[in-house]
Write a protein that holds these residues in place. Structure first.
Motif, short mmCIF file in Angstrom:
data_model
loop_
_atom_site.label_atom_id
_atom_site.label_comp_id
_atom_site.label_asym_id
_atom_site.label_seq_id
_atom_site.Cartn_x
_atom_site.Cartn_y
_atom_site.Cartn_z
N LEU B 299 0.90 -1.12 0.04
CA LEU B 299 -0.04 -0.06 0.04
C LEU B 299 0.75 1.00 0.02
O LEU B 299 0.34 2.43 -0.60
N VAL B 300 1.87 1.31 0.91
CA VAL B 300 2.66 2.39 1.11
C VAL B 300 3.92 2.52 0.02
O VAL B 300 4.47 1.57 -0.17
N GLU B 301 4.08 3.80 -0.42
CA GLU B 301 5.29 4.05 -1.30
C GLU B 301 6.53 3.74 -0.52
O GLU B 301 6.64 4.11 0.60
N GLU B 302 7.57 3.49 -1.43
CA GLU B 302 8.90 3.39 -0.94
C GLU B 302 9.47 4.40 -0.10
O GLU B 302 8.98 5.71 -0.64
N GLY B 303 10.01 4.24 0.60
CA GLY B 303 10.76 5.29 1.60
C GLY B 303 9.66 5.78 2.69
O GLY B 303 10.47 6.32 3.79
N TYR B 304 8.50 5.25 2.80
CA TYR B 304 7.83 5.63 3.87
C TYR B 304 7.17 4.37 4.58
O TYR B 304 6.49 4.19 5.34
N ARG B 305 7.90 3.00 3.76
CA ARG B 305 7.17 1.71 4.32
C ARG B 305 7.92 1.41 5.71
O ARG B 305 9.10 1.48 5.79
N LEU B 306 7.00 0.60 6.66
CA LEU B 306 7.48 0.08 7.83
C LEU B 306 8.07 -1.10 7.46
O LEU B 306 7.07 -1.96 7.19
N PRO B 307 9.23 -1.64 7.65
CA PRO B 307 9.60 -3.02 7.58
C PRO B 307 8.86 -3.82 8.61
O PRO B 307 8.85 -5.22 7.86
N GLN B 308 8.57 -3.57 9.54
CA GLN B 308 7.78 -4.49 10.29
C GLN B 308 6.35 -4.62 10.27
O GLN B 308 5.68 -5.65 10.90
#
Lengths: 394, 394
Positions: B299-308
């Motif tokens: 869902l989230v754009e790269e750069g703002y993604r939570l890895p967890q």
């Protein structure tokens, strides 16, 4: 700082709680975690509700464990039932009545205090006078079993008075539940909360609560939102309701602690409430016989004593803190200090849940006799454990 | 009703928390209870405070675990810092920002909302506009890691803006702590709370919190008592302070859950925060590679993604609830549903704490591939686990 794993020392817990915990409950606690919305977890939640109905002797639909200690259960009762501008009569005869006053005031309401001496039960005449003098009070709040003094008040009579004046009742049963009769429906209590670490012999951290239909009507008719989001029963019920698939997430339940509560309630059901009450009563009488052999007396008059929490008067000239420290260091036994107005004046010996057993009574008396004798403070005839065993083995 | 002991099913937890728990932590949890005022327990409390300083990267004296889940940690931050009549800017880009608004309003204060789409980070320009348009706001509250969407916002920049306008910062780090950098002192965060059941891989039920000296000054200068007795930091600090012998009883601490938190923090210290962050980052990249092989996108754009916390868009025509039920029934794997505005639109795959490992990534991808293929919904090239392993073993 290098910190390594913590391994607790071996203790026998005979203070005002936590009490000793059966290995069955500890094993349940340590089982692998599952999701708080897992279908099997939700089935277990329903079982907990059913078991709490039994423990509280109620059919109240709104019966569940709050995900925080007894103090949060107290706050849950007040923030849901009390609104700014309300008048609430609070019976104060110890620490926890005082805490109720704090709760009422922090809800923006007025607390009308009915004060009795620490160590005496709530005076029904004073309560009736207060009800007469303050028409329209929203609720009467009282502590059934004052953990700070070891006194039990007459919950049935207090509730009957409140009913007569059309006030709700809020009852603290933190220390009484499963140790002495708590009959929520028979007594017509509107809100009651307890703790898990006393006579249920579960780990601390949860507060079983129950609310009557009359209480729920009051909550539904509120003019203001409940000031606590975490303790708002309207929201909590969405997660704990019986509607099965329609559970909605409110907060992440303390899954493992709920495993432990489930197991401790299963054990209570197996023993039977009445047997648990009898066990607490008998061990108390044995302890009392032993204390008398040491020249020690209980703070509370006969007839009002909590069997599970014995406030013992400290003999003159005895360094009470040293006695507690020595009991802990020499025998690994924890007994409690006095709180508030009774600090330095009493010890509090808990015989709660798993800590209410003949071996606990025998051990604490023998250790106390040795300690007091060694300190030159044994003013009785001695033979405390033997005196207790006469009661235990009768 | 006859109820017997509860034995949880075997699960692999890859939802939004709780995450899988190491046997060391479960064993710590199940150790015998001791008193909450026991000298050895108090030593352990001091160790927990020290370990939380490390986890939060702070020297704040007021750093301790609240005895209730993360939602209570959130409430603790608001009820202590916010008073009736205050204005508080709340950044809302998911469920937990919305919950912050509820908290502000229940404190009798006004929430000024800065709203962003679910799945996008907090827009710094909008925040700055709101700060300019509302001089004198008491605080800026925001969610560092939105568990409902998997998005991470720029905490350092948000806090710098708040400082510029002389507002306090309240940061939700429930899902970020120990999974991605949380630098409380460097970012000058005034109040931060977290949960134990996410990247710390401890049981649910506690909320670590930390408050800056500036926050404490605000609390000391309050005009009204904190509306929650249970969450009043003035009172809690009497129990958690470092003064050793002078600890005063506030509530009965959840002793066993604190054993577990201690152990999980010891494990974090052993691994090292930076290694934990790297591990979470790498497993996320592996998961992403595998999801792409199944034709799935985040869902989230790269750069703002939570890895967890990976919010995965659900392909058109797929019965998303059936996928989750089958993952649970066929493989014992829990993945999360969408919440609120994202209900039915995303799955949430957690790679938190102990659940962030090469074997978790491999397992969830293989199981998801099998399930989607069986349902005719695999729109990618397949080989998801192998695609992940190229990242994992690189």
């Amino acid at each position: 700082m290098t910190v390594s794993s913590f391994h607790p020392p071996s203790r026998v817990l005979m203070g005002p709680g936590p009490s000793d915990i059966h290995s069955r409950v500890l094993q349940a606690l340590g089982r692998p975690v599952i999701g708080h919305l897992d279908p099997e977890f939700i089935m277990m939640m329903d079982e907990i509700k059913g078991l709490l109905h039994y423990a509280f002797q109620t059919t109240n639909q709104m019966t569940l464990p709050i995900s925080a200690p007894g103090s949060a259960g107290m706050e849950c009762a007040f923030v849901n039932l009390v609104e700014p501008g309300d008048n609430v009569i609070v019976c104060v005869n110890g620490v926890f009545g005082g805490r109720m006053v704090e709760n009422v005031e922090r809800c923006g309401a007025t607390a009308i205090k009915v004060v009795d001496d620490w160590g005496t039960p709530i005076d029904l005449n004073k309560l009736e006078d207060a009800l007469k003098a303050n028409p329209g009070v929203k609720a009467v709040a009282f502590v059934h079993a004052e953990t700070s003094t070891g006194v039990q008040s007459d919950a049935a009579a207090i509730s009957a008075l409140a009913q007569k004046f059309d006030a709700l009742t809020i009852m603290d049963a933190v220390t009484s539940l499963a140790g002495t009769p708590v009959l929520v429906d028979e007594w017509k209590i509107d809100a009651c909360y307890s703790g898990t670490q006393k006579c249920l012999s579960c780990v601390p951290g949860l507060s079983p609560v129950t609310f009557s239909e009359r209480a729920l009507e009051t909550i539904r008719g509120r003019n203001h939102k409940v000031q606590s989001w975490f303790l708002d029963l309207n929201l909590i019920m969405g997660y704990w309701s019986s509607e099965g698939a329609t559970r909605s997430y409110h907060h992440t339940a303390p899954v493992n602690t709920l495993y432990a509560l489930h197991e401790s309630l299963v054990m209570l059901k197996e023993e039977g409430l009445e047997n648990a009450w009898k066990r607490h009563a008998k061990n108390h009488l044995a302890l009392k016989a032993g204390l008398e052999a040491l020249g020690l007396t209980l703070l509370v008059e006969e007839g009002y004593r909590l069997p599970q929490l014995n406030a013992v008067k400290i003999p003159g000239g005895v360094d009470e803190a040293l006695v507690r420290r020595r009991m802990l260091a020499d025998f690994g036994i924890e007994i409690g200090a006095g709180l508030g107005a009774l600090a330095g004046k009493v010890w509090r010996i808990g015989l709660m849940g798993q800590s209410s057993s003949p071996r606990h009574v025998t051990l604490v008396l023998s250790a106390l006799e040795g300690t007091l004798t060694d300190m030159g403070a044994n003013t009785g005839n001695g033979g405390a454990a033997q005196a207790a065993q006469k009661v235990l083995l009768a």
